[in-house]
Write a protein that holds these residues in place. Sequence first.
Motif, PDB file in Angstrom:
ATOM      1  N   GLY A  10      43.865  39.108  50.766  1.00 53.09           N
ATOM      2  CA  GLY A  10      44.321  40.323  50.100  1.00 53.09           C
ATOM      3  C   GLY A  10      44.412  40.154  48.589  1.00 53.09           C
ATOM      4  N   ASN A  11      44.947  39.017  48.156  1.00 55.27           N
ATOM      5  CA  ASN A  11      45.072  38.760  46.719  1.00 55.27           C
ATOM      6  C   ASN A  11      43.713  38.561  46.057  1.00 55.27           C
ATOM      7  OD1 ASN A  11      47.790  38.945  45.833  1.00 55.27           O
ATOM      8  ND2 ASN A  11      48.272  37.141  47.040  1.00 55.27           N
ATOM      9  N   LYS A  12      42.819  37.890  46.760  1.00 53.29           N
ATOM     10  CA  LYS A  12      41.477  37.693  46.206  1.00 53.29           C
ATOM     11  C   LYS A  12      40.758  39.030  46.054  1.00 53.29           C
ATOM     12  CE  LYS A  12      40.537  33.006  47.881  1.00 53.29           C
ATOM     13  NZ  LYS A  12      39.688  32.231  48.790  1.00 53.29           N
ATOM     14  N   LEU A  13      40.860  39.877  47.066  1.00 53.47           N
ATOM     15  CA  LEU A  13      40.204  41.182  47.019  1.00 53.47           C
ATOM     16  C   LEU A  13      40.800  42.060  45.919  1.00 53.47           C
ATOM     17  CD1 LEU A  13      38.208  43.228  48.209  1.00 53.47           C
ATOM     18  CD2 LEU A  13      39.998  43.909  49.800  1.00 53.47           C
ATOM     19  N   ALA A  14      42.116  42.159  45.892  1.00 55.37           N
ATOM     20  CA  ALA A  14      42.775  42.989  44.872  1.00 55.37           C
ATOM     21  C   ALA A  14      42.488  42.460  43.469  1.00 55.37           C
ATOM     22  CB  ALA A  14      44.279  43.025  45.129  1.00 55.37           C
ATOM     23  N   GLY A  15      42.491  41.150  43.315  1.00 59.77           N
ATOM     24  CA  GLY A  15      42.198  40.551  42.024  1.00 59.77           C
ATOM     25  C   GLY A  15      40.776  40.822  41.576  1.00 59.77           C
ATOM     26  N   ASN A  16      39.854  40.763  42.523  1.00 59.39           N
ATOM     27  CA  ASN A  16      38.457  41.037  42.210  1.00 59.39           C
ATOM     28  C   ASN A  16      38.275  42.478  41.741  1.00 59.39           C
ATOM     29  OD1 ASN A  16      35.746  40.550  41.958  1.00 59.39           O
ATOM     30  ND2 ASN A  16      35.303  40.685  44.139  1.00 59.39           N
ATOM     31  N   VAL A  17      38.948  43.405  42.410  1.00 63.15           N
ATOM     32  CA  VAL A  17      38.866  44.822  42.027  1.00 63.15           C
ATOM     33  C   VAL A  17      39.478  45.024  40.642  1.00 63.15           C
ATOM     34  CG1 VAL A  17      39.699  47.143  42.581  1.00 63.15           C
ATOM     35  CG2 VAL A  17      38.795  45.687  44.398  1.00 63.15           C
ATOM     36  N   LYS A  18      40.656  44.440  40.412  1.00 65.09           N
ATOM     37  CA  LYS A  18      41.308  44.583  39.103  1.00 65.09           C
ATOM     38  C   LYS A  18      40.435  44.017  37.988  1.00 65.09           C
ATOM     39  CE  LYS A  18      46.191  44.447  40.392  1.00 65.09           C
ATOM     40  NZ  LYS A  18      47.428  43.651  40.278  1.00 65.09           N
ATOM     41  N   GLU A  19      39.841  42.869  38.247  1.00 67.39           N
ATOM     42  CA  GLU A  19      39.003  42.257  37.216  1.00 67.39           C
ATOM     43  C   GLU A  19      37.786  43.148  36.920  1.00 67.39           C
ATOM     44  OE1 GLU A  19      36.821  38.047  36.121  1.00 67.39           O
ATOM     45  OE2 GLU A  19      37.408  38.394  38.199  1.00 67.39           O
ATOM     46  N   ALA A  20      37.164  43.680  37.962  1.00 70.15           N
ATOM     47  CA  ALA A  20      35.995  44.540  37.768  1.00 70.15           C
ATOM     48  C   ALA A  20      36.359  45.823  37.028  1.00 70.15           C
ATOM     49  CB  ALA A  20      35.366  44.866  39.118  1.00 70.15           C
TER      50      ALA A  20
END
Length: 60
Positions: A12-22
């Motif tokens: 969940g953190n990896k996915l949310a972080g990836n979206v935030k970074e993008a």
Amino acid sequence: MGEATDKLAAAGNKLAGNVKEAVGKATDNPDLAAEGKAQQLKGTGQDVKGSVKGALGDKI
């Protein structure tokens, strides 16, 4: 049970972080991009923690 919980939180953190970074990069918001990168690193740490729990099993 702890291993699965940690790995699920990590995903969940990896996915949310990836979206935030993008989104941060797309909107030229370096603070949001950095926050996303940090959240991805948190997810990686949780993943490692879950793997260690899985490897040690009931020994911890």
